[in-house]
Structures are given as structure tokens and as C-alpha cells.
Design an enzyme around this catalytic site. Structure first.
Site, PDB file in Angstrom:
ATOM      1  N   ASP A 153       3.138   4.630  -4.512  1.00  0.00           N
ATOM      2  CA  ASP A 153       2.275   3.462  -4.373  1.00  0.00           C
ATOM      3  C   ASP A 153       2.994   2.315  -5.088  1.00  0.00           C
ATOM      4  OD1 ASP A 153      -0.789   2.450  -4.089  1.00  0.00           O
ATOM      5  OD2 ASP A 153       0.021   1.794  -5.998  1.00  0.00           O
ATOM      6  N   CYS A 156       0.898   1.580  -8.836  1.00  0.00           N
ATOM      7  CA  CYS A 156       0.589   2.515  -9.925  1.00  0.00           C
ATOM      8  C   CYS A 156       1.706   2.517 -10.970  1.00  0.00           C
ATOM      9  CB  CYS A 156       0.320   3.917  -9.391  1.00  0.00           C
ATOM     10  SG  CYS A 156       1.759   4.949  -9.092  1.00  0.00           S
ATOM     11  N   CYS A 159       4.380   5.306 -10.801  1.00  0.00           N
ATOM     12  CA  CYS A 159       5.257   5.107  -9.637  1.00  0.00           C
ATOM     13  C   CYS A 159       6.343   4.091  -9.982  1.00  0.00           C
ATOM     14  CB  CYS A 159       4.449   4.614  -8.439  1.00  0.00           C
ATOM     15  SG  CYS A 159       3.239   5.789  -7.813  1.00  0.00           S
ATOM     16  N   ARG A 183      -2.930   4.006  -2.742  1.00  0.00           N
ATOM     17  CA  ARG A 183      -4.033   4.727  -3.391  1.00  0.00           C
ATOM     18  C   ARG A 183      -5.373   4.010  -3.287  1.00  0.00           C
ATOM     19  NH1 ARG A 183      -3.288   3.705  -9.837  1.00  0.00           N
ATOM     20  NH2 ARG A 183      -2.691   1.516  -9.719  1.00  0.00           N
TER      21      ARG A 183
END
Length: 284
Positions: A153, A156, A159, A183
Site C-alpha cells: 500500500d 502504510c 510498507c 488498504r
């Protein structure tokens, strides 16, 4: 995999650990005196009974947890054990252990193997294979030792942390093949940013920029983000990033580069031992 079995059974003891006092445990002057709870006496069934085999099965997977109670289960052929406030089911012969919740994992105690994970791994591999190679954003060394799929994503935190170390993963011999998993859901701002990345002429550059809030935010093209999001849901993704091996085994969550390489090396060694043992069996 023994590693996976221990990780899941280790979670059984987390509730007990979480209840341990921390910091200053001395009661306030105005607080009434606390009455200590009477310790639960561990069951001591006769050796060789189904109850005893159930306790042995739990301890074979995690010797540090205490079985608080064991009794016949509602389903025939199983015992019901209470372990650190959670229920587990063990076959009367002690061979199989079922852990409800968190995907409902079924373990082969003798082989120390998560049978549920094996089933999921095969399905993950098949589903991920439906995403064309051309639709993956790949960061790879010249001759990778391992290739993993990472559902990512753009917003995030972990990530972004993983992507900030992409060169280190490559130096560890690991190729990262990204798939999109917005997400916040389809149609969200997050989703639109990821579509913009997949529509960009240079997806690698666009993804790197997007993870620093500098990437494209709008696009008007037909992308595979919806398909990738659907696959992410079907492989059991509950959060990003999700790291999946070429064999379909989920190994994280975020793992630092060296830790991921160590995990992949261990899995490869386990697979080699399994294959060697199978080849050594008569009639195989």
C-alpha cells in the site's frame, strides 16, 4: 513448518504474558488489599489416556505453556484443552491439534507441521500466479536467490519502511515483486493513488515517489489494481505489507532484509530436508 507451528502456539502464551505486572506494583495507600487468585492446579491424568496425550501434544509444540484443563470435546474423537485462556482441540491419539480462531489452524503434532498453512500456501501460489508478470512492479538483483511477492500500500508506514530498504533486500539476493492492495478499499483516495502508480509509464519510479507523497494521484486508464486487491483478499491478507514466498508461504508482515533472508534460508533448508526424507522412503 516447525517455525510456523511454534509461532502460532507461542501466541497461546501471549495473553498470560500480557497480564504480568509492569512498573511499580506496590498498591496505593487508599486501595483495598488485593486477594491473590488461587493458582489453577494442572491436570494430572493417567499416562496413556487421551487426556494425557492431549497435554503431551500441546507441550510438544510449546513446552512453556500450561494446560489448565482437559476434557472430552463436543466432537467425537477429540479432547478440549484450556491453555492460557484459549481453547485448543487435540485428537484422542495426540496426533492432531486444532487451534480455533486466527484462521483455524490444524497441526500435525508428530510432524510439527501446520496443515492449514500448507493448504493455504498452495492456494496462494495459484492465485498469485493469475496476476501477469507484466502487472507486477519488480525490484530485483541481477541473479536473485529468492523471489517474494509483497502486497503493498502506498500509505502504510511499514510498507514505506520496507520500500526504503529495497536496495538492501536486493543485496541479500531477494527480488521483490509488488502487488497492489489499497488498504482503504476500492474507490478510496488510497486506491486512486495506486491506480495512478500502475498507470504511470515508469511504475517503479512512480511507486517510489508515491511512498514519499510525491507520486501521481490521478490517472485514467484500465489497470489491474482491482484484480490484485481481490487476490489479496482471497489469499488471507489482513494487513500490509504481506510477504509471500514463491511456494505460497506467508512469512510476514514487515521483516528487515537480513531477517527475511534468514527466514527464506531456513524455509529452503526445511524443504530440502522434507524432499530428501520423502525420496528416501521405500516406494517413493
Amino acid at each position: 513448518m516447525k517455525r510456523l507451528v511454534l509461532a502460532v502456539l507461542g501466541a497461546i502464551s501471549l495473553s498470560a504474558c500480557a497480564q504480568a505486572p509492569s512498573g511499580n506494583t506496590e498498591p496505593a495507600a487508599t486501595a483495598p488489599a488485593a486477594t491473590a487468585a488461587k493458582p489453577v492446579e494442572a491436570p494430572k491424568p493417567a499416562a496413556g489416556t487421551p487426556d494425557a496425550r492431549a497435554i503431551e501434544a500441546v507441550r510438544a509444540l510449546n513446552p512453556q505453556v500450561q494446560v489448565e484443563r482437559v476434557a472430552p470435546a463436543a466432537m467425537p474423537g477429540f479432547r478440549e484443552a484450556i491453555v492460557a485462556g484459549q481453547v485448543v482441540y487435540v485428537s484422542d491419539d495426540g496426533r492432531y491439534l486444532f487451534l480455533p480462531g486466527s484462521g483455524g489452524a490444524l497441526f500435525d503434532v508428530a510432524a510439527k507441521k501446520n496443515l492449514s498453512e500448507d493448504a493455504m500456501a498452495g492456494m496462494r501460489k495459484e492465485l498469485i500466479a493469475t496476476i501477469p508478470a507484466s502487472e507486477r512492479i519488480v525490484f530485483s538483483p541481477a541473479k536473485p536467490k529468492y523471489t517474494v511477492t509483497v502486497f503493498t500500500d502506498v500509505e502504510c508506514g511499514y510498507c514505506r519502511k520496507l520500500h526504503s530498504q529495497i536496495a538492501e533486500y536486493n543485496r541479500e539476493g531477494i527480488a521483490i515483486e509488488y502487488l497492489a492492495f489499497p488498504r482503504m478499499g476500492l474507490g478510496s483516495d488510497d486506491y486512486r493513488k495506486m491506480v495512478a502508480v500502475w498507470c504511470a509509464p515508469d511504475r517503479r519510479k512512480a511507486l517510489t515517489a508515491a511512498k514519499s507523497d510525491q507520486g501521481p494521484t490521478k490517472a485514467d486508464c484500465k489497470s489491474s489494481v482491482n484484480q490484485q486487491y481481490d487476490v489479496g483478499q482471497r489469499v488471507g491478507l489482513t494487513g500490509t505489507p504481506m510477504i509471500v514466498t514463491a511456494e505460497g508461504v506467508q512469512v510476514g508482515g514487515y521483516l528487515p532484509p537480513a531477517a527475511l533472508r534468514e527466514t527464506l534460508d531456513k524455509l529452503a533448508a526445511e524443504n530440502a530436508r522434507t524432499a530428501s526424507a520423502a525420496a528416501a522412503k521405500p516406494g517413493t
